[in-house]
Design a protein around this motif. Structure first.
Motif, PDB file in Angstrom:
ATOM      1  N   TRP A   7       0.832  -1.206   0.000  1.00  0.00           N
ATOM      2  CA  TRP A   7       0.000   0.000   0.000  1.00  0.00           C
ATOM      3  C   TRP A   7       0.863   1.252   0.000  1.00  0.00           C
ATOM      4  N   ARG A   8       1.959   1.191   0.751  1.00  0.00           N
ATOM      5  CA  ARG A   8       2.868   2.339   0.782  1.00  0.00           C
ATOM      6  C   ARG A   8       3.500   2.564  -0.588  1.00  0.00           C
ATOM      7  N   THR A   9       3.813   1.467  -1.281  1.00  0.00           N
ATOM      8  CA  THR A   9       4.411   1.559  -2.614  1.00  0.00           C
ATOM      9  C   THR A   9       3.415   2.080  -3.643  1.00  0.00           C
ATOM     10  N   ARG A  10       2.191   1.542  -3.593  1.00  0.00           N
ATOM     11  CA  ARG A  10       1.178   1.943  -4.581  1.00  0.00           C
ATOM     12  C   ARG A  10      -0.217   1.860  -3.967  1.00  0.00           C
ATOM     13  N   PRO A  11      -0.733   2.965  -3.432  1.00  0.00           N
ATOM     14  CA  PRO A  11      -2.056   2.955  -2.785  1.00  0.00           C
ATOM     15  C   PRO A  11      -3.211   3.052  -3.789  1.00  0.00           C
ATOM     16  N   ASP A  12      -3.300   2.069  -4.656  1.00  0.00           N
ATOM     17  CA  ASP A  12      -4.332   2.050  -5.689  1.00  0.00           C
ATOM     18  C   ASP A  12      -5.200   0.808  -5.491  1.00  0.00           C
ATOM     19  N   PRO A  13      -6.484   0.981  -5.151  1.00  0.00           N
ATOM     20  CA  PRO A  13      -7.320  -0.197  -4.905  1.00  0.00           C
ATOM     21  C   PRO A  13      -7.509  -1.062  -6.153  1.00  0.00           C
ATOM     22  N   LYS A  14      -7.451  -0.483  -7.340  1.00  0.00           N
ATOM     23  CA  LYS A  14      -7.606  -1.280  -8.558  1.00  0.00           C
ATOM     24  C   LYS A  14      -6.478  -2.295  -8.699  1.00  0.00           C
ATOM     25  N   ARG A  15      -5.314  -1.953  -8.196  1.00  0.00           N
ATOM     26  CA  ARG A  15      -4.142  -2.831  -8.297  1.00  0.00           C
ATOM     27  C   ARG A  15      -4.266  -4.044  -7.380  1.00  0.00           C
ATOM     28  N   TRP A  16      -4.843  -3.870  -6.201  1.00  0.00           N
ATOM     29  CA  TRP A  16      -4.838  -4.915  -5.185  1.00  0.00           C
ATOM     30  C   TRP A  16      -6.206  -5.577  -4.991  1.00  0.00           C
ATOM     31  N   ALA A  17      -7.225  -5.112  -5.668  1.00  0.00           N
ATOM     32  CA  ALA A  17      -8.581  -5.631  -5.457  1.00  0.00           C
ATOM     33  C   ALA A  17      -8.856  -6.866  -6.314  1.00  0.00           C
ATOM     34  N   THR A  18      -9.720  -7.713  -5.789  1.00  0.00           N
ATOM     35  CA  THR A  18     -10.264  -8.841  -6.529  1.00  0.00           C
ATOM     36  C   THR A  18     -11.727  -8.509  -6.793  1.00  0.00           C
ATOM     37  N   TYR A  19     -12.121  -8.547  -8.058  1.00  0.00           N
ATOM     38  CA  TYR A  19     -13.490  -8.205  -8.440  1.00  0.00           C
ATOM     39  C   TYR A  19     -14.286  -9.491  -8.647  1.00  0.00           C
ATOM     40  N   PHE A  20     -15.509  -9.496  -8.160  1.00  0.00           N
ATOM     41  CA  PHE A  20     -16.378 -10.648  -8.297  1.00  0.00           C
ATOM     42  C   PHE A  20     -17.243 -10.471  -9.542  1.00  0.00           C
ATOM     43  N   LYS A  21     -17.007 -11.324 -10.532  1.00  0.00           N
ATOM     44  CA  LYS A  21     -17.655 -11.169 -11.830  1.00  0.00           C
ATOM     45  C   LYS A  21     -19.160 -11.414 -11.776  1.00  0.00           C
ATOM     46  N   THR A  22     -19.603 -12.259 -10.877  1.00  0.00           N
ATOM     47  CA  THR A  22     -21.029 -12.574 -10.813  1.00  0.00           C
ATOM     48  C   THR A  22     -21.847 -11.495 -10.118  1.00  0.00           C
ATOM     49  N   ALA A  23     -21.189 -10.520  -9.523  1.00  0.00           N
ATOM     50  CA  ALA A  23     -21.916  -9.484  -8.792  1.00  0.00           C
ATOM     51  C   ALA A  23     -22.863  -8.710  -9.700  1.00  0.00           C
ATOM     52  N   ARG A  24     -22.450  -8.451 -10.923  1.00  0.00           N
ATOM     53  CA  ARG A  24     -23.303  -7.691 -11.851  1.00  0.00           C
ATOM     54  C   ARG A  24     -24.655  -8.373 -12.027  1.00  0.00           C
ATOM     55  N   SER A  25     -24.646  -9.670 -12.272  1.00  0.00           N
ATOM     56  CA  SER A  25     -25.920 -10.365 -12.473  1.00  0.00           C
ATOM     57  C   SER A  25     -26.658 -10.587 -11.155  1.00  0.00           C
ATOM     58  N   LEU A  26     -25.942 -10.832 -10.063  1.00  0.00           N
ATOM     59  CA  LEU A  26     -26.601 -11.013  -8.770  1.00  0.00           C
ATOM     60  C   LEU A  26     -27.314  -9.745  -8.301  1.00  0.00           C
ATOM     61  N   PHE A  54     -28.712  -7.671 -10.395  1.00  0.00           N
ATOM     62  CA  PHE A  54     -29.713  -7.387 -11.428  1.00  0.00           C
ATOM     63  C   PHE A  54     -29.323  -6.211 -12.319  1.00  0.00           C
ATOM     64  N   PHE A  55     -28.061  -6.081 -12.643  1.00  0.00           N
ATOM     65  CA  PHE A  55     -27.645  -5.050 -13.589  1.00  0.00           C
ATOM     66  C   PHE A  55     -27.724  -5.620 -14.991  1.00  0.00           C
ATOM     67  N   GLY A  56     -28.499  -4.951 -15.840  1.00  0.00           N
ATOM     68  CA  GLY A  56     -28.587  -5.353 -17.226  1.00  0.00           C
ATOM     69  C   GLY A  56     -29.441  -6.568 -17.484  1.00  0.00           C
ATOM     70  N   GLY A  57     -30.096  -7.096 -16.458  1.00  0.00           N
ATOM     71  CA  GLY A  57     -30.937  -8.271 -16.646  1.00  0.00           C
ATOM     72  C   GLY A  57     -32.392  -7.890 -16.770  1.00  0.00           C
ATOM     73  N   LYS A  58     -33.267  -8.899 -16.890  1.00  0.00           N
ATOM     74  CA  LYS A  58     -34.682  -8.625 -17.052  1.00  0.00           C
ATOM     75  C   LYS A  58     -35.320  -8.131 -15.763  1.00  0.00           C
ATOM     76  N   PHE A  59     -34.627  -8.248 -14.619  1.00  0.00           N
ATOM     77  CA  PHE A  59     -35.182  -7.816 -13.350  1.00  0.00           C
ATOM     78  C   PHE A  59     -34.765  -6.398 -12.978  1.00  0.00           C
ATOM     79  N   SER A  60     -34.017  -5.741 -13.828  1.00  0.00           N
ATOM     80  CA  SER A  60     -33.514  -4.405 -13.529  1.00  0.00           C
ATOM     81  C   SER A  60     -34.677  -3.427 -13.400  1.00  0.00           C
ATOM     82  N   THR A  61     -34.672  -2.634 -12.333  1.00  0.00           N
ATOM     83  CA  THR A  61     -35.740  -1.662 -12.128  1.00  0.00           C
ATOM     84  C   THR A  61     -35.400  -0.311 -12.703  1.00  0.00           C
ATOM     85  N   THR A  62     -34.119  -0.083 -12.965  1.00  0.00           N
ATOM     86  CA  THR A  62     -33.701   1.139 -13.630  1.00  0.00           C
ATOM     87  C   THR A  62     -32.808   0.755 -14.778  1.00  0.00           C
ATOM     88  N   PRO A  63     -32.821   1.521 -15.858  1.00  0.00           N
ATOM     89  CA  PRO A  63     -32.009   1.118 -17.015  1.00  0.00           C
ATOM     90  C   PRO A  63     -30.523   1.181 -16.713  1.00  0.00           C
TER      91      PRO A  63
END
Length: 168
Positions: free
Chosen positions: A107-126, A128-137
């Motif tokens: 963190w001291r070397t590079r305090p960038d969360p994008k560098r050290w984060a793990t993203y969960f790919k299924t979160a988008r569908s869980l 309801f982003f972009g799916g048929k259950f989306s309440t907002t576009p």
């Protein structure tokens, strides 16, 4: 005679203290101290704003994780690692979107969360982003088309003076 015994006890106490205190100070100075390092863990939850797309939500999650990691390192010098889990709530659905795991040195070397984060790919569908259950576009989805039974440009009814003229 009792005065001689008393002097001997005082002399032996002074001798013992004068030799043991410097010995104790020397051993404390030379021997490394036991340090209890540990990982700080935090679970954050953020709510989706209306009309917010998934990319904007991820940016907010990264910002929250960055602030939590920095705060953890600033508040406790014994923290060597940080683990931050960011979950999002979207109309009752809750899912983790990212986990930030980073050491103090990284963190001291590079305090960038994008560098050290793990993203969960299924979160988008869980969430309801972009799916048929989306309440907002979602920003990536096509605009909704109106049902066929609703006319695009309804004609004004008789007696409505403030009705807009039909579109050409």
């Amino acid at each position: 005679m009792p005065a001689i015994g008393k002097k001997i006890r005082i002399a032996s106490t002074v001798l013992m203290l004068s030799s043991s205190v410097p010995l104790w100070i020397t051993s404390e100075a030379l021997a490394p101290q036991i340090v209890q390092a540990y990982t700080a863990r935090a679970d954050l939850s953020i709510d989706r704003f209306p009309e917010e797309n998934y990319e904007t939500l991820l940016t907010r999650a990264e910002t929250a994780a960055r602030a939590a990691a920095q705060r953890s390192f600033d508040q406790d010098i014994l923290v060597t690692d940080v683990s931050i889990m960011v979950s999002v709530q979207n109309y009752g659905a809750i899912a983790p979107v990212l986990e930030l795991k980073v050491s103090r040195l990284q963190w001291r070397t590079r305090p960038d969360p994008k560098r050290w984060a793990t993203y969960f790919k299924t979160a988008r569908s869980l969430l309801f982003f972009g799916g048929k259950f989306s309440t907002t576009p979602d920003a990536n989805s096509a605009p909704p088309t109106p049902p066929a039974s609703v006319p695009q440009n309804p004609e004004p009814k008789p007696g409505e003076e403030n009705a807009a003229p039909p579109k050409k």
